[in-house]
Motif scaffolding. Structure first.
Motif, PDB file in Angstrom:
ATOM      1  N   GLY A  26       0.820  -1.204   0.000  1.00 31.38           N
ATOM      2  CA  GLY A  26       0.000   0.000   0.000  1.00 31.38           C
ATOM      3  C   GLY A  26       0.853   1.253   0.000  1.00 31.38           C
ATOM      4  N   ASP A  27       0.414   2.269   0.754  1.00 30.78           N
ATOM      5  CA  ASP A  27       1.058   3.579   0.671  1.00 30.78           C
ATOM      6  C   ASP A  27       1.604   4.116   1.989  1.00 30.78           C
ATOM      7  N   HIS A  28       1.154   3.595   3.141  1.00 33.34           N
ATOM      8  CA  HIS A  28       1.494   4.197   4.413  1.00 33.34           C
ATOM      9  C   HIS A  28       2.720   3.553   5.065  1.00 33.34           C
ATOM     10  N   TYR A  29       3.036   4.042   6.280  1.00 32.64           N
ATOM     11  CA  TYR A  29       4.187   3.578   7.059  1.00 32.64           C
ATOM     12  C   TYR A  29       3.724   3.145   8.449  1.00 32.64           C
ATOM     13  N   MET A  30       4.619   2.493   9.199  1.00 38.19           N
ATOM     14  CA  MET A  30       4.240   1.923  10.492  1.00 38.19           C
ATOM     15  C   MET A  30       3.742   2.976  11.479  1.00 38.19           C
ATOM     16  N   GLU A  31       4.312   4.170  11.474  1.00 40.82           N
ATOM     17  CA  GLU A  31       3.827   5.182  12.415  1.00 40.82           C
ATOM     18  C   GLU A  31       2.382   5.558  12.104  1.00 40.82           C
ATOM     19  N   ASP A  32       1.987   5.493  10.829  1.00 39.89           N
ATOM     20  CA  ASP A  32       0.589   5.737  10.457  1.00 39.89           C
ATOM     21  C   ASP A  32      -0.313   4.630  11.003  1.00 39.89           C
ATOM     22  N   PHE A  33       0.183   3.394  10.915  1.00 39.16           N
ATOM     23  CA  PHE A  33      -0.567   2.261  11.458  1.00 39.16           C
ATOM     24  C   PHE A  33      -0.774   2.450  12.961  1.00 39.16           C
ATOM     25  N   HIS A  34       0.263   2.903  13.642  1.00 40.45           N
ATOM     26  CA  HIS A  34       0.146   3.138  15.084  1.00 40.45           C
ATOM     27  C   HIS A  34      -0.891   4.214  15.375  1.00 40.45           C
ATOM     28  N   HIS A  35      -0.856   5.311  14.617  1.00 40.43           N
ATOM     29  CA  HIS A  35      -1.814   6.392  14.832  1.00 40.43           C
ATOM     30  C   HIS A  35      -3.233   5.950  14.511  1.00 40.43           C
ATOM     31  N   ALA A  36      -3.364   4.919  13.671  1.00 42.22           N
ATOM     32  CA  ALA A  36      -4.692   4.395  13.319  1.00 42.22           C
ATOM     33  C   ALA A  36      -5.211   3.370  14.326  1.00 42.22           C
ATOM     34  N   GLY A  37      -4.483   3.177  15.405  1.00 41.21           N
ATOM     35  CA  GLY A  37      -4.929   2.239  16.432  1.00 41.21           C
ATOM     36  C   GLY A  37      -4.152   0.953  16.473  1.00 41.21           C
ATOM     37  N   GLY A  87     -11.869  -1.361  22.843  1.00 39.35           N
ATOM     38  CA  GLY A  87     -12.926  -0.410  22.523  1.00 39.35           C
ATOM     39  C   GLY A  87     -13.401  -0.492  21.089  1.00 39.35           C
ATOM     40  N   PRO A  88     -14.286   0.411  20.719  1.00 36.47           N
ATOM     41  CA  PRO A  88     -14.948   0.327  19.404  1.00 36.47           C
ATOM     42  C   PRO A  88     -14.127   0.847  18.237  1.00 36.47           C
ATOM     43  N   GLY A  89     -13.016   1.525  18.475  1.00 31.85           N
ATOM     44  CA  GLY A  89     -12.226   2.059  17.379  1.00 31.85           C
ATOM     45  C   GLY A  89     -12.676   3.457  16.981  1.00 31.85           C
ATOM     46  N   PHE A  90     -12.069   3.983  15.934  1.00 28.62           N
ATOM     47  CA  PHE A  90     -12.350   5.347  15.489  1.00 28.62           C
ATOM     48  C   PHE A  90     -12.088   5.437  13.993  1.00 28.62           C
ATOM     49  N   ALA A  91     -12.497   6.535  13.410  1.00 27.60           N
ATOM     50  CA  ALA A  91     -12.341   6.723  11.964  1.00 27.60           C
ATOM     51  C   ALA A  91     -10.866   6.842  11.601  1.00 27.60           C
ATOM     52  N   GLN A  92     -10.451   6.103  10.589  1.00 22.59           N
ATOM     53  CA  GLN A  92      -9.070   6.128  10.105  1.00 22.59           C
ATOM     54  C   GLN A  92      -9.040   5.553   8.695  1.00 22.59           C
ATOM     55  N   THR A  93      -7.917   5.713   8.005  1.00 23.70           N
ATOM     56  CA  THR A  93      -7.847   5.289   6.597  1.00 23.70           C
ATOM     57  C   THR A  93      -6.722   4.304   6.325  1.00 23.70           C
ATOM     58  N   VAL A  94      -6.044   3.843   7.349  1.00 22.94           N
ATOM     59  CA  VAL A  94      -4.883   2.957   7.153  1.00 22.94           C
ATOM     60  C   VAL A  94      -5.296   1.492   7.113  1.00 22.94           C
ATOM     61  N   VAL A  95      -6.245   1.108   7.957  1.00 25.05           N
ATOM     62  CA  VAL A  95      -6.771  -0.255   7.956  1.00 25.05           C
ATOM     63  C   VAL A  95      -8.122  -0.245   7.260  1.00 25.05           C
ATOM     64  N   ARG A  96      -8.212  -0.977   6.171  1.00 29.14           N
ATOM     65  CA  ARG A  96      -9.452  -1.023   5.390  1.00 29.14           C
ATOM     66  C   ARG A  96     -10.446  -1.998   6.019  1.00 29.14           C
ATOM     67  N   THR A  97     -11.686  -1.910   5.601  1.00 29.87           N
ATOM     68  CA  THR A  97     -12.692  -2.892   5.987  1.00 29.87           C
ATOM     69  C   THR A  97     -12.594  -4.102   5.056  1.00 29.87           C
ATOM     70  N   ARG A  98     -13.180  -5.201   5.463  1.00 23.99           N
ATOM     71  CA  ARG A  98     -13.161  -6.401   4.619  1.00 23.99           C
ATOM     72  C   ARG A  98     -13.960  -6.199   3.341  1.00 23.99           C
ATOM     73  N   ASP A  99     -14.850  -5.211   3.334  1.00 23.64           N
ATOM     74  CA  ASP A  99     -15.628  -4.904   2.128  1.00 23.64           C
ATOM     75  C   ASP A  99     -14.865  -4.001   1.167  1.00 23.64           C
ATOM     76  N   ASN A 100     -13.761  -3.432   1.628  1.00 24.16           N
ATOM     77  CA  ASN A 100     -12.999  -2.498   0.798  1.00 24.16           C
ATOM     78  C   ASN A 100     -11.500  -2.742   0.995  1.00 24.16           C
ATOM     79  N   PRO A 101     -11.022  -3.934   0.625  1.00 26.73           N
ATOM     80  CA  PRO A 101      -9.632  -4.292   0.931  1.00 26.73           C
ATOM     81  C   PRO A 101      -8.631  -3.663  -0.026  1.00 26.73           C
ATOM     82  N   ILE A 102      -7.377  -3.698   0.377  1.00 31.88           N
ATOM     83  CA  ILE A 102      -6.272  -3.317  -0.503  1.00 31.88           C
ATOM     84  C   ILE A 102      -6.121  -4.342  -1.622  1.00 31.88           C
ATOM     85  N   TYR A 103      -6.294  -5.597  -1.240  1.00 31.69           N
ATOM     86  CA  TYR A 103      -6.171  -6.715  -2.186  1.00 31.69           C
ATOM     87  C   TYR A 103      -7.194  -7.763  -1.766  1.00 31.69           C
TER      88      TYR A 103
END
Length: 597
Positions: free
Chosen positions: A331-342, A375-391
């Motif tokens: 994809g396009d992001h880096y590990m620090e982005d993954f951390h910020h995404a939860g 917890g329930p999580g929050f809005a983010q763009t690094v981890v996709r849903t199973r309905d909208n995967p990277i691959y």
């Protein structure tokens, strides 16, 4: 009668010196002098020379594996992590004892870090066994260190908890965000193709690694960090905090606290590394677009527990496990982005229907309980849903065919879709030296439609199965703008790499696998859709070629190299030493009753 002037806690009696709870604390694993009482007396005498009191020595002992090294910038924060772990241990009432082991850095290890992984695992195992500790904190990060530690700890059998060193920060080159090592390879490719000059490649070299820590993309280090958390071997959230952040230091303190608890509860590693845990780790490996090295390391760790990774079942699992993590190289992001995404909590929450939620973790709670606690999580763009995967499928596909009777793999999420169904002419390199001598020659007979084949870079052939499977694009093709070409080898490639690259061809060429007998001009078919890797040469012709050029399996006269070449297994068994695998194999993972079937 005169009272002693010593503090009560420091008064030593004959009773104190008798081994009490010989399997606990400082009394554990006494040196053999033929007199157990004297053994403890002598041990206490020496440790008191460092200023310890009897009251301190009565606490649960937590060993802390120190893999700091000037040669290992990925572990450059080890001193800070050790201090934080010690703080957590002491706050929980334990006695922290750090000790050194081998430290392996990917780019500072010759001939390859994989060659030394098993040595590090043996060092880790024997130091855990040799020294008194009730639990052990494993501090690792760079590619081979985390699997080596998990392998060693699995064999030692004590309560163990993994602490990841954490990823580096990203840098900036001419307003473009960059990070090791996917961008290292991308810019080097530009330099080889003469798209950038020597001045620019020197400039970007200063920006690719902005701090200590492991690669900032989903390379092997990040993959093993995520796998360690998926296995239940880290505290929740232990995979993603960057190395130089306060979050990473807090994780280290929490790890020390948990280490005391698992010591007291005797929560041994076999209760964590179960078939259910390995299935969860495999799901995560597929969903993060993880390094192909992750399969080899998982196979090695599983082998220490008496389990085998079923590659066909893994492939089946991959068909309904999409890539969800938008990280380079898939994809396009880096590990620090993954951390910020939860971090892993966000990913595990999305994977929840596919996971074994009853798998126990080092916290004493199940994976399902930890997901709920996050917890329930929050809005983010690094981890996709199973309905909208990277691959749409897992990042890794397992190939079979007459060129790889024991299997081969491809990181399909990082490959060129146009090349995943391809037939081409083989352009063969006999070994790494042959490749280095000819790959950049303008006289090389090669086109973009051909298939590059590299032999003798497997476990025994190199030795050590180096990351030479990322065969460079021939310079004449790179100059012409070719960005990808099908490549096949019995070696590995870095998880930071990308391209249509078939790896881990088993059996390897050095032991007489069919790859050894491929010749220039042979036709090869790669079909990822059919999971096929086929050499268009008859069995009779291959047998004739084998008779004409008998295989001489590599050997050595002495030392670790002799041990390695004599006992190392093939890729499907983790490239571990055969005598280090569990004596009795208990079954395969994924299990027959898992969702993979």
């Amino acid at each position: 009668m005169t009272k002693s002037s010593k503090p009560a806690s420091d008064v030593t009696t004959t009773h104190d010196l008798a081994p009490k709870g010989a399997d606990q604390g400082i009394s554990k694993g006494l040196t053999n002098y033929g007199d157990r009482g004297f053994s403890l007396f002598l041990r206490k005498a020496f440790i008191k020379g460092a200023g310890y009191s009897d009251a301190t020595l009565d606490r649960p002992v937590v060993g802390i594996v120190n893999t700091g090294s000037a040669y290992n910038p990925c572990h450059g924060n080890a001193p800070q992590l050790i201090e934080a772990v010690k703080r957590g241990v002491m706050l929980a009432g334990g006695l922290p004892m750090d000790f050194p082991t081998i430290s392996i850095h990917e780019s500072f290890s010759a001939p390859t870090s994989m060659y030394l992984r098993n040595l590090m695992s043996m060092d880790t195992e024997e130091m855990i066994r040799a020294q008194p500790m009730d639990a052990v904190v494993l501090i690792g990060g760079c590619d081979k260190t985390v699997p080596a530690q998990l392998m060693g700890a699995a064999s030692a059998g004590l309560p163990a908890i993994q602490l990841i060193t954490g990823s580096m920060l990203t840098g900036s080159h001419r307003s473009e965000r960059v990070g090791a090592c996917t961008d290292c390879r991308r810019y080097w490719g530009k330099f080889r193709a003469e798209e950038i000059d020597a001045e620019e490649i020197a400039d970007v070299n200063n920006q690719l690694v902005a701090s200590v820590g492991t690669c900032s993309v989903m390379g092997t280090a990040s993959t093993m960090a995520c796998i360690a958390e998926a296995l239940g071997m880290t505290v929740p959230g232990g995979a993603s905090p960057p190395a130089v952040t306060a979050d990473r230091i807090r994780v280290a303190e929490q790890t020390g606290t948990e280490a005391v608890r698992i010591a007291r509860e005797r929560l041994t590693i076999d209760k964590i590394l179960t078939p259910a845990a390995f299935e969860n780790a495999m799901r995560v490996l597929l969903a993060i677009g993880g390094s192909t090295n992750g399969i080899v390391h998982l196979a090695a760790i599983a082998g220490r527990m008496g389990l085998e990774i079923d590659l066909k079942a893994l492939d089946h699992m991959g068909r309904d496990t999409p890539v969800l993590l938008d990280l380079k190289p898939s994809g396009d992001h880096y590990m620090e982005d993954f951390h910020h995404a939860g971090g892993m909590a966000t990913l595990l929450r999305e994977l929840k229907p596919l996971l074994n939620l009853d798998a126990l973790t080092v916290t004493g709670r199940t994976l399902g309980e930890e997901i709920e606690a996050a917890g329930p999580g929050f809005a983010q763009t690094v981890v996709r849903t199973r309905d909208n995967p990277i691959y749409p499928q897992g990042g890794i596909a397992v190939l079979q065919g007459n060129l790889a009777p024991g299997g081969a793999i491809i990181k399909q999420s990082a490959a060129d879709p146009r090349l995943m169904e391809h037939e081409g002419r083989a352009v063969v390199f006999e070994n790494a030296e042959d490749l280095a001598n000819r790959i950049d020659s303008d006289d090389l007979d090669v086109t973009a439609d051909d298939i590059l084949v590299l032999k003798n870079i497997g476990p025994k052939g190199a030795p050590g199965m180096p990351e030479a499977g990322y065969i460079p694009i021939p310079r004449k093709l790179a100059r012409a703008g070719v960005k990808d070409i099908v490549r096949i080898s019995d070696g590995r490639m870095s998880g930071t790499a990308f391209g249509t690259i078939v790896l881990h061809v088993t059996p390897e060429s050095a032991v007489g696998g069919p790859l050894a007998f491929v010749r220039n001009g042979d036709r090869i078919t790669l079909s990822v859709a059919r999971r096929e890797l086929r050499l268009h040469v008859s069995d009779e012709e291959l047998a004739m070629r084998a008779a004409e050029t008998p295989i001489v399996v590599p050997t050595a006269d002495r030392g670790y190299r002799k041990l390695f070449l004599t006992t190392v297994t093939q890729a499907d068994q983790g490239v571990d030493f055969d005598f280090l695998r569990a004596a009795h194999m208990l079954g395969k993972v994924p299990r027959a009753d898992s969702d993979a079937d």
